[in-house]
Design a protein around this motif. Sequence first.
Motif, PDB file in Angstrom:
ATOM      1  N   ASP A  19       0.817  -1.211   0.000  1.00 35.18           N
ATOM      2  CA  ASP A  19       0.000   0.000   0.000  1.00 35.18           C
ATOM      3  C   ASP A  19       0.855   1.267   0.000  1.00 35.18           C
ATOM      4  O   ASP A  19       0.471   2.294   0.552  1.00 35.18           O
ATOM      5  CB  ASP A  19      -0.960   0.017   1.202  1.00 35.18           C
ATOM      6  CG  ASP A  19      -2.114  -0.959   1.026  1.00 35.18           C
ATOM      7  OD1 ASP A  19      -2.441  -1.274  -0.131  1.00 35.18           O
ATOM      8  OD2 ASP A  19      -2.686  -1.402   2.037  1.00 35.18           O
ATOM      9  N   ASP A  66      -7.104 -12.588   7.079  1.00 36.69           N
ATOM     10  CA  ASP A  66      -7.061 -11.313   7.780  1.00 36.69           C
ATOM     11  C   ASP A  66      -8.462 -10.724   7.786  1.00 36.69           C
ATOM     12  O   ASP A  66      -9.306 -11.071   6.953  1.00 36.69           O
ATOM     13  CB  ASP A  66      -6.090 -10.357   7.073  1.00 36.69           C
ATOM     14  CG  ASP A  66      -5.643  -9.221   7.987  1.00 36.69           C
ATOM     15  OD1 ASP A  66      -6.087  -9.177   9.158  1.00 36.69           O
ATOM     16  OD2 ASP A  66      -4.856  -8.379   7.526  1.00 36.69           O
ATOM     17  N   ASP A  92     -11.222  -7.871   7.108  1.00 34.35           N
ATOM     18  CA  ASP A  92     -11.329  -6.817   6.113  1.00 34.35           C
ATOM     19  C   ASP A  92     -11.048  -5.462   6.765  1.00 34.35           C
ATOM     20  O   ASP A  92     -11.204  -5.300   7.970  1.00 34.35           O
ATOM     21  CB  ASP A  92     -12.704  -6.841   5.441  1.00 34.35           C
ATOM     22  CG  ASP A  92     -13.858  -6.516   6.389  1.00 34.35           C
ATOM     23  OD1 ASP A  92     -13.592  -6.133   7.530  1.00 34.35           O
ATOM     24  OD2 ASP A  92     -15.011  -6.649   5.979  1.00 34.35           O
ATOM     25  N   PRO A  93     -10.595  -4.478   5.978  1.00 34.17           N
ATOM     26  CA  PRO A  93     -10.208  -3.189   6.567  1.00 34.17           C
ATOM     27  C   PRO A  93     -11.392  -2.301   6.917  1.00 34.17           C
ATOM     28  O   PRO A  93     -11.210  -1.227   7.479  1.00 34.17           O
ATOM     29  CB  PRO A  93      -9.364  -2.544   5.463  1.00 34.17           C
ATOM     30  CG  PRO A  93      -9.912  -3.135   4.202  1.00 34.17           C
ATOM     31  CD  PRO A  93     -10.319  -4.541   4.538  1.00 34.17           C
ATOM     32  N   LYS A 142     -13.261   0.193  11.702  1.00 33.32           N
ATOM     33  CA  LYS A 142     -12.130  -0.644  11.343  1.00 33.32           C
ATOM     34  C   LYS A 142     -11.824  -1.606  12.479  1.00 33.32           C
ATOM     35  O   LYS A 142     -12.109  -1.315  13.654  1.00 33.32           O
ATOM     36  CB  LYS A 142     -10.895   0.223  11.030  1.00 33.32           C
ATOM     37  CG  LYS A 142     -11.064   1.076   9.778  1.00 33.32           C
ATOM     38  CD  LYS A 142      -9.858   1.973   9.534  1.00 33.32           C
ATOM     39  CE  LYS A 142      -8.650   1.192   9.042  1.00 33.32           C
ATOM     40  NZ  LYS A 142      -8.823   0.692   7.670  1.00 33.32           N
ATOM     41  N   ASN A 159      -7.910  -0.450  -0.035  1.00 35.96           N
ATOM     42  CA  ASN A 159      -6.610  -0.748   0.583  1.00 35.96           C
ATOM     43  C   ASN A 159      -6.744  -0.635   2.093  1.00 35.96           C
ATOM     44  O   ASN A 159      -7.789  -0.239   2.613  1.00 35.96           O
ATOM     45  CB  ASN A 159      -5.525   0.189   0.043  1.00 35.96           C
ATOM     46  CG  ASN A 159      -5.829   1.652   0.342  1.00 35.96           C
ATOM     47  OD1 ASN A 159      -5.694   2.120   1.474  1.00 35.96           O
ATOM     48  ND2 ASN A 159      -6.260   2.392  -0.682  1.00 35.96           N
ATOM     49  N   ARG A 160      -5.687  -0.986   2.794  1.00 38.30           N
ATOM     50  CA  ARG A 160      -5.725  -1.004   4.256  1.00 38.30           C
ATOM     51  C   ARG A 160      -5.154   0.265   4.890  1.00 38.30           C
ATOM     52  O   ARG A 160      -4.982   0.326   6.096  1.00 38.30           O
ATOM     53  CB  ARG A 160      -4.982  -2.245   4.774  1.00 38.30           C
ATOM     54  CG  ARG A 160      -5.699  -3.548   4.416  1.00 38.30           C
ATOM     55  CD  ARG A 160      -4.980  -4.778   4.978  1.00 38.30           C
ATOM     56  NE  ARG A 160      -5.786  -5.971   4.844  1.00 38.30           N
ATOM     57  CZ  ARG A 160      -5.830  -6.749   3.765  1.00 38.30           C
ATOM     58  NH1 ARG A 160      -5.099  -6.414   2.702  1.00 38.30           N
ATOM     59  NH2 ARG A 160      -6.603  -7.811   3.713  1.00 38.30           N
ATOM     60  N   ALA A 207      -7.425  -6.027   0.083  1.00 37.93           N
ATOM     61  CA  ALA A 207      -8.454  -5.405   0.917  1.00 37.93           C
ATOM     62  C   ALA A 207      -9.844  -5.534   0.319  1.00 37.93           C
ATOM     63  O   ALA A 207     -10.840  -5.335   1.022  1.00 37.93           O
ATOM     64  CB  ALA A 207      -8.123  -3.929   1.136  1.00 37.93           C
TER      65      ALA A 207
END
Length: 566
Positions: free
Chosen positions: A162, A332, A334-335, A388, A463-464, A546
């Motif tokens: 990122d 992971d 999600d953002p 988040k 994106n994160r 993401a």
Amino acid sequence: MSSPRLRVQFETLFEYFNGQNTSIRLEDVTDILFCTRRNARIVLNKMEEEGWIEWHPAAGRGKLSELIFKRSRSDVSENLARRYLEEGKISQALSVLDQDAGKLTQVIQNYLGVQHQEGLQVVRLPYYRPLSMLNPRKKMRRSEQHIARQIFSGLTTLDERDEVQADLAHSWENLSPCHWRFYLRPGVRFHNGELLVPELVVHNLLDLRRFRLFEHIESVISPGDYVVDIYLKKPDYRLPVLLAETCAKIIADDFHCSDPDLMPVGTGPYKVVLNDDKRLILQAFDGYFGYRPLLDKIEVYVIDETHSCLIFPTLNTPMKNRQRNRLTEEVDLDPGCIYLQLNRKNGIAQDESWADYLTQKLNALNFFSRCPEETIVEWGILPAHGLKPGWYHHSPQHQADPPGAATLTVAYHARHPMFPHLKKIIQAVLSEDGIHVEFVTYEHTIDDMSGVDIWIKAMGISNRRDDALAGWLLDYSDLSEMSQDDDFRAWQQRIDDWRSEMNQPFPAAEIGKSLIERYQIVPLFHCWLGVNHDQCGALQNAQCNALGWFDFCRVWVKPDLHVSGQ
């Protein structure tokens, strides 16, 4: 494709002779199939054309001919099922397999994933709905954003960490707080062969002013060959990272694109060669200015929603597989989150007492407690305490009663697999207090947003990075249409303050907290994201991004080499 009747006729012959090759008169075939001699010949010829049998007719009436079975009954059924899958007709595929869901699952698993076609490396992926909006200048859902990033390029892009990287612009410089200069790559071509010229980039950048994220663009000019200058109304030291947003991708002129929503033309690593309600096919663009993708084709097949649970409707890894696959899969959160958005501008939640009641009544834990355990496992969800993961911005819980009788309107995306279940929970929770709920579904947007009180939404951030909230808040979320004017101005001012300072961190947590405290957002769930290795195990570097997919450009297939002994 062969007709269902032809398959039944083949099965009749196959069962009659137990799949054994035989010598037979044509008259016997007419008796077995209950048809005329002429029809029997037509049926046998069609079966031979399909590759199911060989028929060697003998000369003369009454002579024995040779019937050779080249396929078994299951072979024919599975082949037909695969052909139905190519058309997205899972119900018909299930039918030819005698409604055996286990067989269908096996056929699908063999059909999807990495395939080799005439020397090309092809990856087939399932999805539960068509990907029908690939125009980055319009409202796009999460998966469409991912696909658009494979089709289009922007002046800048983000790498797998990122971090901002060069894309169509190979370099740039900040000449003043309100003046940026970008240097374009020469020789870049669109998928239709058109050359990317600075004038088209200028036009694209000026068009970005329709988005609040870029409404501060004052003018754009090209002072020299492959040079573009952007002048701003107010300082923005973050412009290069913001130009990596999906909405800022450079698109072809409409004159050269017959259908920019379904079949857009970009300069990215993949071009669209087919996109309808059954499948999307992306082909590697040999004229791409960067590294050509190693996968030749990506085929996304739309599988009927009714049976989507059989074939992994998304690329997300279910929670039940996490422990089993912990050593082989990267999983992971999600953002962002699944959330409710209240209409604080002109919906019932413009009344503070109603906003407080809905926030308390429709909180994440209330939803979570009403979800069956198997549903929680299948979706791979956790209750969200903030926008988040890791944020805890829940309002203090207290007893809240409805201010009065009312009918509420709730809107949600028509083909999101989770939203119909959330709809039922909303209806059940509010009906306990005598509140009637009406529901509205939509594909891309609703013309009159003012008539909606609550939206069920998923955050579409690509994106994160914390500053990804900027584009989401200003444009993708429709918050400007749903929030009170003073609130939205305050959030926008925080973003402007961040852009005007070179080293100031993005105030993500502060904005997230304010959205909840002002009764604007009710976070519900975070979802686990991961690449399903049952389908994509042969792919190298298939890391979930993401948006819940893997970057098609960064994956490759490791060849299976068999080394003989000495």
